[in-house]
Enzyme design. Sequence first.
Site, PDB file in Angstrom:
ATOM      1  N   ALA A   1       0.878  -1.246  -0.089  1.00 43.75           N
ATOM      2  CA  ALA A   1       0.102   0.055   0.203  1.00 43.75           C
ATOM      3  C   ALA A   1       0.841   1.070   0.161  1.00 43.75           C
ATOM      4  CB  ALA A   1      -0.847   0.087   1.182  1.00 43.75           C
ATOM      5  N   SER A   2       1.005   2.026  -0.840  1.00 41.09           N
ATOM      6  CA  SER A   2       1.846   3.037  -1.270  1.00 41.09           C
ATOM      7  C   SER A   2       1.616   4.185  -0.139  1.00 41.09           C
ATOM      8  CB  SER A   2       1.501   3.779  -2.753  1.00 41.09           C
ATOM      9  OG  SER A   2       1.752   2.771  -3.655  1.00 41.09           O
ATOM     10  N   VAL A   3       2.762   5.193   0.049  1.00 43.52           N
ATOM     11  CA  VAL A   3       2.861   6.094   1.031  1.00 43.52           C
ATOM     12  C   VAL A   3       1.585   7.015   0.541  1.00 43.52           C
ATOM     13  CG1 VAL A   3       3.938   8.106   1.918  1.00 43.52           C
ATOM     14  CG2 VAL A   3       5.149   5.920   1.200  1.00 43.52           C
TER      15      VAL A   3
END
Length: 398
Positions: free
Chosen positions: A69-71
């Site tokens: 899950a990306s920043v």
Amino acid sequence: MNAPTTDELRHQLVNDITAQTKLSPAVERALRTVRREQHLPGLDPAAAYADKAIVIKENPAGPLALSCASVPSVVAMMLTQLDVRPGDRVLEIGAGTGYNAALLAELTGPDGQVTTIDIDSDVTVHARTALDRSGYPHVQVMQRDGLQGVPEHAPYDRLIATVGMWDIPAPWWQQLADGGRLVLPLRWRGQTRSVALTRHGDTLVSDGMELCGFVPVIGQDGERTAELADGTVRVHHDQDQQVSADDLTEVFSTPPVEIWTDARVGTQEPFDGLWLRVTAFDDTVCRLEATRQAMDNGVRRPVIPARSPALISGSSLAYLIAERDDLDPERPARLGAVGYGTDGAELARALIAHITAWSADRLAVPRMSVFPAAGLEPDLPEGHVINKQDSRIVLAYE
């Protein structure tokens, strides 16, 4: 004192992001609407709303995760670059948790269409479940090879990759509408930028680049690694660059040559723009990684041991270094270059010239023009050309 609610955590995260990054109003509304914790079940809500990447599938074969899950701040930045409009048809490469697809669904509205794909069935099942849970059952989730896209739903007004790309695959050219926008984390010469491109016929032209880092896409292998100094130093370079570990076997046994500039940086001041600038002028630039053992053995410490720009030619190399002297409290570190090998001093002087040019205009960003590699030879604009498998890139400062 009561723990903050998920709504309070979400709004605080968005407040923190907007304090640092200029977002479009539409992206800010979407971030305040979509419930990220529902895409990360079992995770503490405070962790779900921290501005950090979260691994959702480990990679047993290597150090990099298979899916993350990306920043959130990077997600927000890339969606602002994408500039989605209501009614758009959007393709996302890299389904992740489904969170980004939910944000895209908010941006396209009821008249738009969002398709998100991933090569990993575990990831697509997670994304499908989360999107249903969070109220976005109309988002299409498909198990597909991202390099091939989804031609049956094309053309797309917007195409976004949330996995690291070394090249722009040929099928994407066929699926992106003329006038459409493509945002992708593109890697060249050892560094990655989220590049925003608009299609104008057979040309993609950038209007923005932002530093980022992503899990690499499966199926692209355009980068090579050369191990030096008994594997304690590694050089990561593109396949078109002439870098040979055999040529560099003895490079660190030669005396180092240090050259210094007047360019200085603060403790938290970024200098990745220097690396970007070098890629627009010099085909010898790549990424150098030095371990603690290498430095204990006498190798000069790079400015950032895990990722520093280096120039390599034949049996010589030079890379970026820094020293702290506190002569300027606001910018206590001075930048320089160290060279090794017969031509090490010459390469160090070349790097010094790049540092000096960057320091005079630190916020400048080159324009990227991209052309398909297949077909007729295009009339390329002025600039530095980098050839990849499916595309031809031209970088130029204006």
